[in-house]
Design an enzyme around this catalytic site. Structure first.
Site, PDB file in Angstrom:
ATOM      1  N   SER A  63      47.190  46.906  36.560  1.00 42.07           N
ATOM      2  CA  SER A  63      46.173  46.005  36.028  1.00 42.07           C
ATOM      3  C   SER A  63      45.191  46.820  35.200  1.00 42.07           C
ATOM      4  O   SER A  63      44.991  48.020  35.447  1.00 42.07           O
ATOM      5  CB  SER A  63      45.427  45.309  37.174  1.00 42.07           C
ATOM      6  OG  SER A  63      44.283  44.632  36.708  1.00 42.07           O
ATOM      7  N   TYR A  83      40.480  46.122  45.194  1.00 41.92           N
ATOM      8  CA  TYR A  83      41.507  45.943  44.169  1.00 41.92           C
ATOM      9  C   TYR A  83      41.483  47.107  43.193  1.00 41.92           C
ATOM     10  O   TYR A  83      42.534  47.655  42.832  1.00 41.92           O
ATOM     11  CB  TYR A  83      41.271  44.620  43.439  1.00 41.92           C
ATOM     12  CG  TYR A  83      42.397  44.216  42.519  1.00 41.92           C
ATOM     13  CD1 TYR A  83      43.655  43.904  43.024  1.00 41.92           C
ATOM     14  CD2 TYR A  83      42.202  44.122  41.138  1.00 41.92           C
ATOM     15  CE1 TYR A  83      44.689  43.520  42.189  1.00 41.92           C
ATOM     16  CE2 TYR A  83      43.231  43.739  40.294  1.00 41.92           C
ATOM     17  CZ  TYR A  83      44.470  43.438  40.821  1.00 41.92           C
ATOM     18  OH  TYR A  83      45.493  43.054  39.991  1.00 41.92           O
TER      19      TYR A  83
END
Length: 264
Positions: free
Chosen positions: A132, A145
């Site tokens: 990501s 995350y």
């Protein structure tokens, strides 16, 4: 690395962009091994793409090792599975932290460790990790995350150097805000004003490009997001101040966090 005719293990096929990846890899003539945690969601995809299916929970270390054993002969790994893991760290239990770290970071690393020796012996193979843009710069409500995606990026880029002399490629593919799949589709949240999104199709094309052209890093995001993440990676203090003023981005992340909390 040619996808056509190669045996490809794809994780996370039942969520996010997994189905789009499966469709493209099958169309390119890959021999697919699909894995997901829920048999009822996995079986229709296995039938649709004439694939092998392996039910496995990537948070379970024994399941990860069993998956690697049953997927012996894999020539391309597409490690796509991930948990969103957004929200304030104080809202997570230790067990939830362990699960996020296991699925997002440990499982890809262990699968690479167990599948790579055969690739090294054959001097042929590719390991593609779907990360990501959150692996390049930190954002509010994303400590856990960010940790997993920063770690995945570092792991992939270092492993690439380790395996280069053995003829095995390694890539990390890092999407920005993806529409019609993943967090936005699941929560109904909208991207912050002024920031464009990318389509699942663009992410899939990035994964294919990474494998076939042996790219180290492929960032799938509009130009403005690439610039912002580059600045944020080099100047985190400045990025933090900018983010504090971006109320639209704050509302977007908060809506995603709230939806995820309701589903935990």
């Amino acid at each position: 690395m040619r996808i056509t005719g190669s045996t490809v293990l794809l994780t996370g096929v039942t969520g996010g962009i997994g189905a789009a990846l499966a469709a493209e890899l099958a169309a390119r003539g890959a021999k697919l091994i699909l894995t997901g945690r829920r048999a009822e969601a996995l079986e229709p995809l296995v039938a649709r793409y004439d694939a092998r299916g392996i039910v496995a929970d990537l948070a379970d270390p024994d399941d990860v090792e069993r998956l690697a054993h049953e997927a012996a002969g894999t020539e391309i790994l597409v490690a796509n599975a991930a948990l969103p893991s957004s929200g304030e760290l104080l809202d997570y239990t230790p067990d939830q932290i362990d699960r996020a770290l296991a699925v997002n970071l440990r499982a890809p690393a262990v699968l690479a460790r167990l599948l790579a020796p055969a690739m090294v012996e054959a001097r042929r193979g590719h390991l593609a990790f779907v990360g990501s843009i959150s692996g390049k710069t930190a954002t509010k409500y994303s400590a856990l995350y960010n940790a997993t995606k920063f770690g995945l990026r570092g792991f992939a880029l270092a492993l690439r150097q380790d395996l280069h002399e053995h003829g095995v490629g390694v890539s990390v593919v890092q999407p920005g805000f993806v529409r019609d799949a993943g967090m936005f589709a699941a929560t109904g949240a909208e991207a912050p004003a002024g920031l464009r999104t990318v389509s699942p199709r663009q992410v899939v094309a990035g994964v294919v490009r990474a494998i076939e052209r042996d790219r180290a890093e492929v960032n799938i995001a509009p130009a403005e997001m690439k610039v912002l993440t580059a600045i944020g990676g080099q100047f985190p203090g400045f990025s933090e101040r900018v983010q504090r003023r971006a109320s639209g981005a704050d509302r977007t992340i908060r809506s995603i966090v709230d939806a995820q909390r309701d589903s935990r």
